[in-house]
Motif scaffolding. Sequence first.
Motif, short mmCIF file in Angstrom:
data_model
loop_
_atom_site.label_atom_id
_atom_site.label_comp_id
_atom_site.label_asym_id
_atom_site.label_seq_id
_atom_site.Cartn_x
_atom_site.Cartn_y
_atom_site.Cartn_z
N SER A 74 15.99 7.36 6.91
CA SER A 74 14.88 5.61 7.45
C SER A 74 14.05 5.80 6.74
N MET A 75 13.75 3.67 5.82
CA MET A 75 12.62 3.84 4.59
C MET A 75 11.94 2.70 5.20
N VAL A 76 10.56 2.89 5.46
CA VAL A 76 9.91 1.42 5.34
C VAL A 76 9.61 0.85 4.22
N VAL A 77 10.45 -0.23 4.06
CA VAL A 77 9.44 -1.21 3.36
C VAL A 77 8.67 -2.62 3.76
N PRO A 78 8.22 -3.31 2.46
CA PRO A 78 7.00 -4.23 3.12
C PRO A 78 9.08 -5.65 3.28
N LEU A 79 8.39 -5.98 4.13
CA LEU A 79 9.16 -7.05 4.18
C LEU A 79 9.92 -7.97 3.14
N ILE B 211 11.14 -4.11 12.67
CA ILE B 211 9.45 -4.68 12.39
C ILE B 211 9.32 -2.97 13.46
N ARG B 212 7.89 -2.94 11.71
CA ARG B 212 7.67 -1.45 12.19
C ARG B 212 5.98 -1.71 13.06
N LYS B 213 5.92 -2.48 11.44
CA LYS B 213 3.88 -2.28 12.10
C LYS B 213 3.37 -3.78 11.19
N LEU B 214 2.35 -4.57 11.92
CA LEU B 214 1.92 -5.91 10.95
C LEU B 214 0.96 -5.29 10.76
N GLU B 215 0.31 -5.39 9.21
CA GLU B 215 -0.34 -5.07 9.26
C GLU B 215 -1.20 -6.37 8.43
N LEU B 216 -2.29 -7.27 9.66
CA LEU B 216 -2.64 -8.62 9.59
C LEU B 216 -3.85 -8.97 10.39
N PRO B 217 -4.26 -9.93 10.33
CA PRO B 217 -5.07 -10.03 10.86
C PRO B 217 -4.74 -10.38 12.11
N PRO B 218 -5.83 -10.47 13.39
CA PRO B 218 -4.80 -10.93 14.67
C PRO B 218 -4.53 -12.23 14.91
N ILE B 219 -5.57 -12.97 14.19
CA ILE B 219 -5.08 -14.08 14.25
C ILE B 219 -3.45 -15.20 13.88
N THR B 220 -3.04 -13.82 12.46
CA THR B 220 -1.86 -14.08 11.97
C THR B 220 -0.40 -13.66 13.45
N ARG B 221 -1.36 -12.52 13.08
CA ARG B 221 -0.28 -11.78 13.92
C ARG B 221 0.28 -12.02 15.45
N ILE C 199 2.12 -13.02 2.91
CA ILE C 199 2.09 -12.61 4.51
C ILE C 199 3.21 -11.58 4.88
N SER C 200 4.14 -11.99 4.01
CA SER C 200 5.47 -11.15 4.58
C SER C 200 5.56 -9.61 3.83
N MET C 201 4.41 -9.35 2.78
CA MET C 201 3.97 -8.24 2.57
C MET C 201 3.28 -7.44 3.16
N TRP C 202 2.77 -7.68 4.31
CA TRP C 202 2.02 -6.60 4.97
C TRP C 202 2.96 -6.43 6.39
N ILE C 203 4.04 -6.83 6.70
CA ILE C 203 4.78 -6.23 7.54
C ILE C 203 5.96 -5.64 7.00
N LEU C 204 5.36 -4.27 7.89
CA LEU C 204 6.59 -3.08 7.49
C LEU C 204 8.26 -3.53 7.99
N VAL C 205 8.88 -3.09 7.60
CA VAL C 205 9.79 -2.68 7.81
C VAL C 205 11.11 -1.90 8.27
#
Lengths: 649, 131, 152
Positions: C4-9, C20-30, C71-77
């Motif tokens: 498994s490799m984790v890359v930004p979306l 999807i692994r993680k969403l490193e975004l502010p709560p509103i966007t999340r 935005i997508s660069m902060w979503i880890l996949v």
Amino acid sequence: MKNQPDRIDSKEITVALLGNPNVGKTSIFNSLTGSRQVVANWPGVTVEKRAGVMRHHNHTIDVVDLPGTYTLGATSLDEKIARDFLVNEKPGVAIVIGDAVNLERSLYLLLQVLELRGDVVLVVNAVDEARKAGFEIDKNELSKQLGIPVVVTSAVTGEGIEELKNTLVKSTKSSSHVHYLFSDEVEAHLRDLSERIKGNPSLAGFDERWLSIKLLEKDNEVQKITGITLDYDFSVEIAETRYKYIKRILSTSVKGKEKIGWNFSEAIDHVMTHRFLGILIFLAVMYIVFQLTFTISGPLSIMIEELLGGLGRAFGGFIGVDWLRSLVVEGIIGGVGAVLVFVPNIFILFLALGILEETGYLPRAAFVIDRLMYSMKLSGRSFMSMLLGFGCNVSSIMSTRSISEPKERIVTILVSPFISCSAKLPVYVLIAGTFFGARAGVVIFFLYVLSIVITVLSALLINKLFFKGEPSTLIMELPRYRKPRLSSLILYTWNKGRHFLEKAGTIILGASVVIWFLSYFPSEGTGSFAAMIGKSLEPLFIPLGYTWEMITSLVFGIAAKEVIVSSLTTFFGNLSVSGSSLGAIRTLITPEMALSFLVFVLLYVPCMPTLAVIKNETGSYKYVFFSVFYSLTVAYTVALIVRVVGGFL
Amino acid sequence: MRGRSITFWLMFGGVLFAALAINSFFGLLLTDRDPFLAIIIGINSAIYFFGIAEKKSNVRKRYSHLLVGSFFSYVLSIYQVLVVFSVWLEGLLISSCLLTIEVLNLPLIVSGFAISFLFDFAKKQIETNSF
Amino acid sequence: MVISMVVPLSRMCEGEKGKIRKLELPPITRERLCGLGFVSGEEIQLIKVAPFGDPKVYRIKGTDITLRDDISMWILVETSSISLSYASKGDYLVSLINGGMGFRERLRLLGIEEGKGLTVIGNLGRRIEISVKGNYATLSRGQAMRIIVRER
């Protein structure tokens, strides 16, 4: 009882419609209420509120169409409105409309609505498409699992609408929904919080479990209301639990396998969002929309003009009193006529927009030119609105309704007036033709380019000024393509067009009367108040060198830009477009003055209808004033530059 | 339909509309000079041609070009009809006939309606086959 | 052997699928994304890239959503990758090359680089035949073991 046909059972309950955007909520609303609907704004904001009345089997039910949302958090304006309505107004029934093809996502909203514990009905729309894709929805199973009535519909074929109406009318008080439980840890917290909330009498009107869930999700509004803010954040876990529950429900209620391969929408999208063709198609669509609007509305506008002319003559014949006749004919009929002539233009434009929106093409267009717009800190959606500005600024500003980001919306609204609208064209043609003869075309082209440049620069400036230069976020769904329904289109066009008429019409009527008054008294033409105003403003315009006739025309132009032409012709006598017989004028006004005048016309204060719409759409006068002052400043400055530079050339 | 036939229709559409585009650009046969419209017709032609540029094995992508291309052609025909109607109406109002045979741009109208049958065909193919 | 490799979306390539692994975004966007189905464990696929490279269309829970890279660069996949030696016929993207400068350089001359695509034409266990931008090459099993690719 049906034995007394004269008595109408008035069961006045209110039904609220909720659902994700693009699930066909509007179609269902239209099916329930027919044309008995009213479109207004939610109080204090510029979000459309649709309300209507449904009559079925002697029952009368109020239906309110809440804005489409994906969740019931309070982060966006749409969500807030939907949620506040459910919590404060407590409608009799809340209908959640889901998409049969994307049921999983639709149910997320449903679960949040169920957490509020009212009476809920689930409508699964677009079943015909689901069947085509290979699924079958077992509504009885779904209903059993959720504990609420489920109706399966297709807004397109009409399937299920009757059943929905019957269900609403039956008003079953379903007291038990099926509850789903979160993890033990979360449930423990919920119990604690519920206890705390039960002890607080001011929160008696709310459901304590719902409040507790929201607190664990760090919901700002609820934190404010309860005064409780927690250290921990369970929002992620809660969301995941919901989706797990949904998956479980769907595994038993939805049968069939999804067909592999492309569906219709995907096939179309391959070309519509193609790396090269995407933009080309977008330009082609825009061209077609524009051309059609202007070509078709041309003769229709002529018809209206003639009608009004005839009306004017008729009234003119009747009225003996001079000033009254002038007021009615030139003031009222002339002034309002200026707006009515626009009507075909506006309606056809909205119809075209409606088609683009209903078919689902608009988001694709926005997607394709987004990159370009990003450099202006805007997005693709704004581009569509701005393009409309080349026709009429009023329609472009009204079309910003569909822009979801408030910051972006306001920037788009404020820069729209700089886009050269079609009303200014007659002025360009007249002046450019007079002073530049054969090269008039070049001059006009220059004006359009300038218009675009100023628009772009203003967008950047305004964004910096008001919003600290932050670009807007883009999270946009690309819905499935669908065939637009004629009835929906007609309703849509009529609603939007009527709005324009009401707003623009009233302002123009008022302004026309005022202008008429100013130019008629104390004596027509050079002796009028208007001329006095123009002459008094002359000192301000010395650097630009405009004469009082030009200035007064500009003042009148605030009502509507076309008025500039008629004023100029009145004051200067006959200005021939070919430019040959103008000795006197030519000595008064040099070419660079003429050019700077044209630039001034392009950039200065937006016309009255536009200002009215700006106030409407932004909801505050602050932006109107800004628009006026900013555009005046820009106009004056640039016109001055043009004049000085032009003097050297 | 096998790959070859799609290629034929894509080529046919592309060439036909390229010809119509040139026709409108210079105002050659039975049409007025309209460079802007010519560009738009050219875009339609491009839709067909880009379809040929897709890999032969990618049947569904080629069908999509055929689908959108033929629909676009159909829209162009309707557009032209509406334009003609407006010109006629305008002429009616100023009491002089503004219609000439060139204004009609018959080649465009006929071609557009003729090729629109491909749309239904392509649609059926996409919906019934899993590519 | 699936790694498994984790890359930004934002770094996924067209057609690729991931979880999807993680969403490193502010709560509103999340939260907004959450309502659309962006939760841990959900499968997401990159469908289309816009003409200038941004924004992109992703498919999640059956819906197509447009997102910009900001935005997508902060979503880890999580994308599943395998070593080339196990890859069957198809198109792939090179995730990682395990090797020293010399190895990498030799591969680069063949057109094999991290982030670039290649196509497997045949896998005969001992030898793997690939094609990169129209050029054919054959790699030994040992070499292929050190090249990690993900499906396209």
